[in-house]
Design a protein around this motif. Structure first.
Motif, mmCIF file in Angstrom:
data_model
loop_
_atom_site.group_PDB
_atom_site.id
_atom_site.type_symbol
_atom_site.label_atom_id
_atom_site.label_comp_id
_atom_site.label_asym_id
_atom_site.label_seq_id
_atom_site.Cartn_x
_atom_site.Cartn_y
_atom_site.Cartn_z
ATOM 1 N N LEU A 186 16.534 -10.187 -22.074
ATOM 2 C CA LEU A 186 15.946 -10.480 -20.757
ATOM 3 C C LEU A 186 16.910 -11.282 -19.885
ATOM 4 C CD1 LEU A 186 12.297 -11.321 -21.803
ATOM 5 C CD2 LEU A 186 13.002 -9.438 -20.305
ATOM 6 N N ILE A 187 17.567 -12.253 -20.486
ATOM 7 C CA ILE A 187 18.534 -13.055 -19.723
ATOM 8 C C ILE A 187 19.669 -12.174 -19.231
ATOM 9 C CG2 ILE A 187 20.266 -14.882 -19.917
ATOM 10 C CD1 ILE A 187 18.241 -16.337 -21.782
ATOM 11 N N HIS A 244 22.455 -9.728 -14.710
ATOM 12 C CA HIS A 244 23.084 -8.571 -14.062
ATOM 13 C C HIS A 244 22.352 -8.174 -12.779
ATOM 14 C CE1 HIS A 244 26.196 -7.939 -17.006
ATOM 15 N NE2 HIS A 244 25.306 -8.138 -17.963
ATOM 16 N N SER A 245 21.043 -8.343 -12.759
ATOM 17 C CA SER A 245 20.277 -8.059 -11.537
ATOM 18 C C SER A 245 20.651 -9.039 -10.432
ATOM 19 C CB SER A 245 18.779 -8.134 -11.819
ATOM 20 O OG SER A 245 18.400 -7.131 -12.719
ATOM 21 N N LEU A 246 20.753 -10.316 -10.777
ATOM 22 C CA LEU A 246 21.114 -11.325 -9.777
ATOM 23 C C LEU A 246 22.551 -11.152 -9.304
ATOM 24 C CD1 LEU A 246 19.360 -14.418 -11.374
ATOM 25 C CD2 LEU A 246 18.667 -13.213 -9.283
ATOM 26 N N LYS A 247 23.447 -10.854 -10.221
ATOM 27 C CA LYS A 247 24.851 -10.635 -9.863
ATOM 28 C C LYS A 247 24.976 -9.437 -8.934
ATOM 29 C CE LYS A 247 29.428 -10.777 -10.353
ATOM 30 N NZ LYS A 247 29.891 -10.265 -9.076
ATOM 31 N N ALA A 248 24.296 -8.356 -9.275
ATOM 32 C CA ALA A 248 24.348 -7.157 -8.429
ATOM 33 C C ALA A 248 23.767 -7.460 -7.054
ATOM 34 C CB ALA A 248 23.594 -6.010 -9.092
ATOM 35 N N ARG A 274 19.899 -2.693 1.156
ATOM 36 C CA ARG A 274 18.847 -3.736 1.160
ATOM 37 C C ARG A 274 17.718 -3.371 0.183
ATOM 38 N NH1 ARG A 274 19.420 -3.336 6.667
ATOM 39 N NH2 ARG A 274 20.718 -4.974 7.519
ATOM 40 N N GLU A 275 17.359 -2.104 0.172
ATOM 41 C CA GLU A 275 16.313 -1.626 -0.737
ATOM 42 C C GLU A 275 16.730 -1.834 -2.197
ATOM 43 O OE1 GLU A 275 14.632 2.723 -1.991
ATOM 44 O OE2 GLU A 275 14.890 2.347 0.159
ATOM 45 N N VAL A 276 17.973 -1.473 -2.511
ATOM 46 C CA VAL A 276 18.488 -1.654 -3.868
ATOM 47 C C VAL A 276 18.510 -3.145 -4.219
ATOM 48 C CG1 VAL A 276 20.537 -1.360 -5.322
ATOM 49 C CG2 VAL A 276 19.791 0.494 -3.827
ATOM 50 N N MET A 277 18.908 -3.973 -3.266
ATOM 51 C CA MET A 277 18.956 -5.415 -3.487
ATOM 52 C C MET A 277 17.553 -5.959 -3.770
ATOM 53 S SD MET A 277 20.903 -8.352 -1.196
ATOM 54 C CE MET A 277 20.433 -7.581 0.319
ATOM 55 N N SER A 328 16.204 -7.828 -7.134
ATOM 56 C CA SER A 328 15.538 -9.124 -7.026
ATOM 57 C C SER A 328 14.191 -9.105 -7.744
ATOM 58 C CB SER A 328 15.357 -9.490 -5.550
ATOM 59 O OG SER A 328 14.708 -10.725 -5.423
ATOM 60 N N ALA A 329 13.443 -8.039 -7.560
ATOM 61 C CA ALA A 329 12.151 -7.899 -8.242
ATOM 62 C C ALA A 329 12.354 -7.822 -9.753
ATOM 63 C CB ALA A 329 11.419 -6.653 -7.740
ATOM 64 N N ARG A 330 13.392 -7.133 -10.183
ATOM 65 C CA ARG A 330 13.704 -7.022 -11.621
ATOM 66 C C ARG A 330 14.036 -8.398 -12.197
ATOM 67 N NH1 ARG A 330 17.215 -3.400 -10.930
ATOM 68 N NH2 ARG A 330 15.739 -1.713 -11.084
ATOM 69 N N ALA A 331 14.821 -9.183 -11.483
ATOM 70 C CA ALA A 331 15.173 -10.529 -11.944
ATOM 71 C C ALA A 331 13.934 -11.416 -12.019
ATOM 72 C CB ALA A 331 16.221 -11.152 -11.017
ATOM 73 N N ARG A 332 13.052 -11.317 -11.024
ATOM 74 C CA ARG A 332 11.803 -12.099 -11.044
ATOM 75 C C ARG A 332 10.933 -11.722 -12.236
ATOM 76 N NH1 ARG A 332 11.936 -11.480 -5.664
ATOM 77 N NH2 ARG A 332 10.575 -9.661 -5.678
ATOM 78 N N ARG A 333 10.861 -10.435 -12.512
ATOM 79 C CA ARG A 333 10.043 -9.976 -13.643
ATOM 80 C C ARG A 333 10.610 -10.487 -14.967
ATOM 81 N NH1 ARG A 333 7.939 -4.019 -15.163
ATOM 82 N NH2 ARG A 333 6.208 -4.736 -16.435
ATOM 83 N N CYS A 334 11.923 -10.478 -15.104
ATOM 84 C CA CYS A 334 12.546 -11.048 -16.302
ATOM 85 C C CYS A 334 12.181 -12.521 -16.428
ATOM 86 C CB CYS A 334 14.062 -10.908 -16.245
ATOM 87 S SG CYS A 334 14.677 -9.246 -16.556
#
Length: 80
Positions: free
Chosen positions: A15-16, A21-25, A49-52, A56-62
């Motif tokens: 998860l980390i 990787h989500s935050l870095k991207a 922006r959509e991909v970003m 961001s949503a993926r990082a929040r879910r993690c």
């Protein structure tokens, strides 16, 4: 039960890793948005922006999952 390169299952590490990787991207995509805007390509800037937002949503879910498994055995050795 599958094991990774570390030799043991560790969902927390996984998860980390996804969160990092989500935050870095997401950080990198900010530059992509600026590049597209500077080139006058608003539709491509909107795509970035959509991909970003998705990353961001993926990082929040993690982050939410990490809070859920913190201090439990399900997260692997890192949570104990």
């Amino acid at each position: 039960m599958a094991t990774g390169e570390t030799g043991f299952e560790d969902v927390t590490f996984d998860l980390i890793s996804v969160q990092y990787h989500s935050l870095k991207a997401g950080h990198d995509y900010g530059q992509y948005v600026r590049d597209a805007e500077n080139a006058g390509l608003d539709d491509i800037a909107a795509f970035f922006r959509e991909v970003m937002e998705q990353d961001s949503a993926r990082a929040r879910r993690c982050h939410e999952f990490l809070r859920t498994i913190s201090g439990t055995e399900q997260g692997g050795p890192a949570t104990q």
